[in-house]
Design a protein around this motif. Structure first.
Motif: not given
Lengths: 577, 79
Positions: A67-76, A108-114, A381-385, A388-394
């Motif tokens: 839900a956080a990463w999916g926009g209306s044009l993103v392939n879920l 160790v992980r921080i709770s944060s949006g993005g 490709g941001a439409y499918m991952t 633009q995050q680092l991990v999406g690019c990876a």
């Protein structure tokens, strides 16, 4: 002239390029990675913050993440696949020596949006992007990826096929940015990982040019356009809220996660009641925060300020460990984050495509041009991952590396490209550099003024018309620019590529009579999901003309249900009243 | 504010790592009177203050300061 050949050529050595090269190599392909700078130090990834989304199945809820990463044009479906793969990315990077912030062996992980959700948790690595990319570089080289540094690729080489299917990409050509020596690459598959479009070498004055990557110009996107590839996702504009005085400043996820706030001069939280960001506050997507700050700037209310004054000593230590470049830059500018407000500005909408935008790709990274693959922010490709995050690019790098190796192995129609014309053209260009020619600087200033004076933060039809008219008048200046030396030739080609891509970006934005992402159109202030729930594609036809069309978003369960009301954003609705 | 790069001639050993790592290709090596090489900012006006040279230099020889912006030529500092 130096000649190289391999099964797969990867252009660009950020995180997408590193993963593409490693993955192709693991699949048995011979791989060359070529970088305009030094692989591991150039581009966006080495300057990235040490914050990365890693989905941990035992701790996280997949639906929240989707839900956080999916926009209306993103392939879920693909976003879900990418989110699940983020743990694999983490495990690979960990095995290659990337140092993560851990406590008793656990991340160790921080709770944060993005991603606009407080449910997202982000892992951190120590030493930020610089440490991460050196580990990635070592991993690639140990696996036998041949690395060529300081060679700027200027064009893709193609072999003709029948005109209705377009050319087949068979290699690339470029020059050594210090000696001017021409390098020719022959490859069965080419993966372009050159990062987003961005206005290169912006002047220090004026607002709106901050953000990464520092050394990027859209030469990769421009060469794919020239090779006939279809482009997509150019309609979203700039994305980054960045410190007023400093260009390289990622890490908002960490600062927001620790409780930083964007405030006005008197310390009042500007995101608290903002209809733009809603409840997410500073944990909203960066593009959304950027839009809120851009609105202030458009209204002449000046920069917003980041307030970290209440952080504990331990929290400041974490900042220094995870985002060393950002903290270093703040200190150099004379700000003590523990005692002062840090001014932030927003990127101008047409100057950077940080949320991705470039060649339209399939799941395996293939573009519409045969033999040409793309990954990361020079693709759509941001439409499918994961944005633009680092991990999406990876993830995109991995998929394209697998795709390119498979294609290279099965490819039977490869013919050696005739590189003579491209070579002679590039050699002539390097020879014709003229010490007396100084028109790069003045042309650069004119293009910059199109962005700041003609376009600005709030767009409208007449602004697009005026900008395109000014760009058309500058066409000759841009085409005939000369460089004093090879170092300046890199900048000249960067600026020419920018103008080439800007022309397409403006036409795409102008065509979509709506506001979306952080493009604000005063003459069309809605996000219009009735008429514009579609992908705008652009392609340079064989005769040089620009073709544009829409592809409707498929109506499958792969996409978010959309309430088809005319006005979908509370912010843009308020503009109507 | 604009970045200003300087290299300490005493601390620099001329290893060249900064010349390799700079994304903007600002630095070069130059022979000194004694024949030893040291790094210097040949294209200082292109510095974007990413601090990678500072991070990579084992001798802490490089300084990147932010100084007041001065208009020169086309709005970029040179040299």
């Amino acid at each position: 002239m130096m000649k190289h050949s391999a099964d797969v050529l990867v252009i660009g050595g950020g995180i997408s390029g590193a993963f593409a090269a490693i993955e192709s190599r693991d699949a048995g392909a011979s791989v060359i990675l070529v970088d305009k700078g030094y692989f591991g130090r150039s581009g966006c990834s080495s300057l990235a913050s040490g914050v990365q989304q890693v989905f941990v199945p035992e701790e996280d809820n997949l639906d929240d993440w989707v839900a956080a990463w999916g926009g209306s044009l993103v392939n879920l479906r693909l976003a879900r696949k990418a989110i699940l793969e983020s743990q694999k990315i983490y495990q690979l990077m960990d095995s290659w020596g990337v140092k993560w912030v851990k406590n008793r062996g656990r991340l160790v992980r921080i709770s944060s949006g993005g991603g606009g959700s407080k449910a997202l948790k982000q892992a951190m690595f120590a030493g930020g992007g610089p440490q991460m990319m050196m580990a990635m570089r070592s991993a690639a080289m140990e696996k036998g990826v041949a690395v060529i540094n300081r060679v700027m690729i200027t064009d893709l080489l193609t072999s003709p096929r029948s005109s209705d299917v377009g050319p087949r990409v068979t290699g690339a050509i470029g020059f050594d940015t210090r000696t001017g020596a021409v390098h020719v690459f022959h490859a069965k598959a080419v993966v372009v990982c050159t990062g987003p479009y961005r206005f290169p070498n912006a002047s220090r004055t004026g607002l709106g040019f901050r953000g990464m990557p520092l050394d990027a110009a859209p030469s990769g996107i421009a060469m794919m356009l020239r090779a006939g590839a279809v482009l997509g996702k150019l309609e979203f504009g700039g994305y980054a809220p960045s410190p007023y005085h400093s260009h390289s400043a990622p890490g908002l996820e960490l600062i927001g996660g620790l409780g930083g706030a964007f405030v006005d001069e008197s310390g009042v939280d500007i995101l608290a009641d903002s209809p733009i960001v809603g409840d997410a506050g500073i944990q909203a997507r960066r593009s959304t925060i950027s839009l809120a700050i851009a609105r202030r700037q458009a209204k002449g209310e000046g920069p917003a300020y980041l307030d970290c004054r209440h952080f504990s000593e331990e929290e400041f230590r974490l900042l220094q460990q995870v985002i060393p470049i950002v903290v270093g830059n703040m200190e150099r500018c004379g700000y003590d984050p523990s005692g002062a407000l840090l001014p932030y500005v927003s990127t101008l909408p047409c100057t950077a495509g940080g949320s991705g935008g470039g060649a339209a790709i399939r799941e395996d990274g293939a573009t519409t041009a045969l033999g040409l693959f793309a990954a990361g922010n020079c693709s759509d490709g941001a439409y499918m991952t994961m944005g633009q995050q680092l991990v999406g690019c990876a993830v995109l790098g991995r998929w394209s590396g697998q795709g390119a190796a498979k294609f290279a192995k099965s490819s039977k129609d490869w013919v050696e490209p005739d590189d003579r014309i491209a070579r002679e053209r590039l050699e002539a260009r390097i020879k014709s550099m003229d010490a007396d020619a100084t028109d790069y600087a003045s042309t650069h200033a004119k293009v910059q003024s199109v962005l700041t004076a003609t376009l600005g933060y709030e767009l409208a039809q007449e602004r697009f018309d005026a900008a395109l008219e000014r760009l058309a008048k500058l066409d000759r200046d841009v085409a005939t620019m000369k460089a004093k030396d090879v170092h300046e030739l890199v900048k000249v080609i960067g600026l020419q590529s920018f103008c080439e891509v800007l022309n397409v970006v403006l036409r795409v934005m102008m065509r979509r009579k709506e506001s979306r992402g952080n493009v604000i159109r005063t003459d069309a202030p809605h996000t219009d999901n009735v008429n514009w729930l579609s992908y705008t594609r652009a392609r340079r036809a064989a005769d040089g003309s620009l073709e544009m069309w829409e592809e409707q978003r498929p109506e499958t369960p792969d996409y978010m249900p959309v309430i088809r009301t005319r006005v979908l954003s509370a912010y843009f609705a308020s503009q109507q009243q | 504010m604009t970045p200003k790069v300087s290299v300490s001639a005493i601390a620099c050993t001329g290893c060249g790592i900064c010349v390799e790592s700079c994304p903007m290709d600002v630095l070069r090596l130059s022979p000194t009177k004694t024949g030893a090489k040291i790094a210097y900012p040949e294209y200082g006006g292109d510095c974007e203050a990413c601090l990678l040279c500072v991070i990579d230099c084992a001798r802490e020889a490089i300084k990147v300061e932010m100084v007041a912006y001065t208009e020169q030529g086309n709005g970029r500092l040179t040299g």
